[in-house]
Design a protein around this motif. Structure first.
Motif, mmCIF file in Angstrom:
data_model
loop_
_atom_site.group_PDB
_atom_site.id
_atom_site.type_symbol
_atom_site.label_atom_id
_atom_site.label_comp_id
_atom_site.label_asym_id
_atom_site.label_seq_id
_atom_site.Cartn_x
_atom_site.Cartn_y
_atom_site.Cartn_z
ATOM 1 N N MET A 31 42.246 40.630 41.049
ATOM 2 C CA MET A 31 43.589 40.297 41.517
ATOM 3 C C MET A 31 43.850 40.885 42.898
ATOM 4 S SD MET A 31 46.163 40.335 38.257
ATOM 5 C CE MET A 31 45.859 42.038 37.825
ATOM 6 N N THR A 32 43.353 42.099 43.137
ATOM 7 C CA THR A 32 43.544 42.725 44.449
ATOM 8 C C THR A 32 42.873 41.901 45.539
ATOM 9 O OG1 THR A 32 43.717 44.938 43.484
ATOM 10 C CG2 THR A 32 43.112 44.800 45.814
ATOM 11 N N ILE A 33 41.686 41.394 45.271
ATOM 12 C CA ILE A 33 40.978 40.555 46.247
ATOM 13 C C ILE A 33 41.747 39.257 46.487
ATOM 14 C CG2 ILE A 33 38.869 39.220 46.646
ATOM 15 C CD1 ILE A 33 37.384 41.505 45.089
ATOM 16 N N ASP A 34 42.288 38.669 45.425
ATOM 17 C CA ASP A 34 43.096 37.461 45.578
ATOM 18 C C ASP A 34 44.346 37.743 46.409
ATOM 19 O OD1 ASP A 34 41.340 35.922 44.132
ATOM 20 O OD2 ASP A 34 42.436 36.102 42.237
ATOM 21 N N ILE B 169 35.982 45.625 45.938
ATOM 22 C CA ILE B 169 36.980 45.316 46.972
ATOM 23 C C ILE B 169 36.387 45.552 48.359
ATOM 24 C CG2 ILE B 169 39.252 45.910 47.891
ATOM 25 C CD1 ILE B 169 39.979 46.752 44.967
ATOM 26 N N SER B 170 35.635 46.649 48.508
ATOM 27 C CA SER B 170 35.008 46.936 49.799
ATOM 28 C C SER B 170 34.030 45.837 50.192
ATOM 29 C CB SER B 170 34.281 48.284 49.740
ATOM 30 O OG SER B 170 35.189 49.344 49.521
ATOM 31 N N THR B 171 33.252 45.369 49.215
ATOM 32 C CA THR B 171 32.298 44.296 49.481
ATOM 33 C C THR B 171 33.011 43.019 49.915
ATOM 34 O OG1 THR B 171 30.687 45.193 47.916
ATOM 35 C CG2 THR B 171 30.478 42.853 48.481
ATOM 36 N N THR C 194 50.054 40.097 42.976
ATOM 37 C CA THR C 194 50.914 39.197 43.739
ATOM 38 C C THR C 194 50.079 38.310 44.664
ATOM 39 O OG1 THR C 194 51.228 40.820 45.521
ATOM 40 C CG2 THR C 194 52.872 40.792 43.757
ATOM 41 N N ILE C 195 50.662 37.173 45.001
ATOM 42 C CA ILE C 195 50.083 36.246 45.971
ATOM 43 C C ILE C 195 51.189 35.906 46.961
ATOM 44 C CG2 ILE C 195 49.040 33.992 46.360
ATOM 45 C CD1 ILE C 195 47.219 35.848 44.820
ATOM 46 N N HIS D 153 54.359 36.520 41.577
ATOM 47 C CA HIS D 153 54.128 37.775 40.858
ATOM 48 C C HIS D 153 53.649 37.450 39.452
ATOM 49 C CE1 HIS D 153 55.843 41.722 39.017
ATOM 50 N NE2 HIS D 153 54.580 41.867 39.388
ATOM 51 N N LEU D 154 52.425 37.838 39.161
ATOM 52 C CA LEU D 154 51.849 37.632 37.830
ATOM 53 C C LEU D 154 52.306 38.787 36.950
ATOM 54 C CD1 LEU D 154 48.311 36.610 39.107
ATOM 55 C CD2 LEU D 154 50.230 35.108 38.499
ATOM 56 N N VAL D 155 53.518 38.680 36.417
ATOM 57 C CA VAL D 155 54.257 39.796 35.828
ATOM 58 C C VAL D 155 53.443 40.567 34.804
ATOM 59 C CG1 VAL D 155 56.339 40.461 34.568
ATOM 60 C CG2 VAL D 155 56.410 38.560 36.181
ATOM 61 N N GLY D 156 53.397 41.895 35.003
ATOM 62 C CA GLY D 156 52.790 42.777 34.020
ATOM 63 C C GLY D 156 51.284 42.766 33.979
ATOM 64 N N GLN D 157 50.637 42.036 34.885
ATOM 65 C CA GLN D 157 49.174 41.956 34.850
ATOM 66 C C GLN D 157 48.531 43.290 35.227
ATOM 67 O OE1 GLN D 157 47.339 39.004 33.831
ATOM 68 N NE2 GLN D 157 49.415 38.801 33.056
#
Length: 330
Positions: A25-28, A60-62, A112-113, A244-248
């Protein structure tokens, strides 16, 4: 591994994304910022990782390296999971202490997006309203359905309303309802969701960083309250739209799954908020009203055969964590 560096020139915005075991999700989320960053030249994005221990930092670094985001994004691994405020402060603190601190800091959830121009809209709003200290985006489901993102402060009366869940009482207490109808226009509000919240640098300089005594939940409301006490207003800006993908991230507020038992830190945060800001006597009143309202709701739910959508063992857990049993420990 991509690590944080401080530029030797001013930059308009620092975006902080706190990751804990949600690398995908962080990468997205980072990917949704690709077109946003050029609109605010010099913007920096720091992903802090609360000691996920699941390969998040490496993944994430990659992604940052392979996608070509290293000019504006970096990762800051932390040595332990100190919670939401701790993880965000880890990136905010050095930015504020740098020779050229950014005028704005945006807290952005990993789940989030950002819609097109969501971030630039917030920055433009802050530029045009120098008296505003904090502003939040319109959070929405992937299909565009708005989520409640602008709130009133929790009070003893709001605790009664939220636990009793009786329409007549909610009408009488309408000024204290925490979740008012979603506004369609930009407007002042008590506090905004930390999932997408921009903060003016001067607010941090006046009230300090996020309170790290909160592990998770209530910390952004507490911060907005401290800002209000210092004379700063908080606004909701619906033209800035963020999915917001609530609570993910936490799983606690995910409305798409059966409710989970509330974690200990939720009760600790709630108790701290009331004791810190209103004192033990007021906190005890808030606890009494919530417990009374919730007990009446549970009786009404059985009589009227309403579905049980409450977290398991909520009343027992609440009473065990009330100020009556935990005292003044916040």
């Amino acid at each position: 591994m991509s690590t944080t560096t401080q530029p030797d020139h001013p930059y308009p915005l620092l975006v902080v994304i706190l990751n804990y075991r949600t690398p995908g999700m962080t990468i997205d989320c980072l990917r949704s910022l690709v077109d946003e960053v050029p609109s605010l030249p010099g913007t920096r994005v720091v992903v802090t990782d609360n000691a996920s221990g699941d390969g998040s930092v490496e993944q994430i670094s990659t992604a940052i390296e392979t996608e070509g985001w290293s000019d504006w994004a970096s990762v800051m691994p932390l040595d332990h999971n100190g919670g939401y405020a701790f993880g965000n402060n880890a990136a905010i603190r050095p930015a504020l202490e740098s020779p050229n601190p950014p005028p704005y800091i945006l807290l952005l959830n990993p789940d989030t997006i950002a819609r097109p121009n969501a971030i630039k809209t917030l920055v433009n709003f802050m530029n045009e309203h120098p008296d505003v200290g904090i502003a939040g985006s319109r959070l929405e489901d992937p299909d565009g359905t708005p989520q409640c993102s602008a709130f009133r402060f929790h009070t003893a009366l709001s605790e009664l309303d939220s636990s009793l869940r009786l329409g007549l009482v909610s009408k009488v207490l309408t000024k204290w309802v925490v979740w008012p109808p979603v506004p369609e226009q930009a407007c002042p509000t008590d506090w905004v969701a930390g999932a997408s919240m921009i903060i003016r640098r001067e607010v941090f300089e006046q009230v300090g960083l996020l309170d790290e005594a909160y592990f998770m939940y209530y910390e952004e409301m507490d911060f907005c309250l401290q800002a209000k006490k210092a004379g700063w207003s908080c606004w909701y800006v619906p033209d800035s739209r963020v999915v917001h993908l609530v609570g993910q991230s936490s799983g606690v507020t995910d409305t798409k799954r059966p409710p989970k038992r509330r974690p200990q830190y939720w009760f600790d945060s709630r108790r701290r908020y009331f004791i810190k800001n209103y004192g033990w006597l007021y906190a005890s009143c808030a606890d009494m009203l919530w417990a009374s309202g919730f007990t009446l709701w549970r009786l009404r739910r059985v009589i009227q055969r309403k579905p049980d959508n409450d977290p398991p063992q909520l009343l027992g857990d609440f009473l065990r964590n009330s100020v009556f049993l935990k005292g003044g420990v916040s």
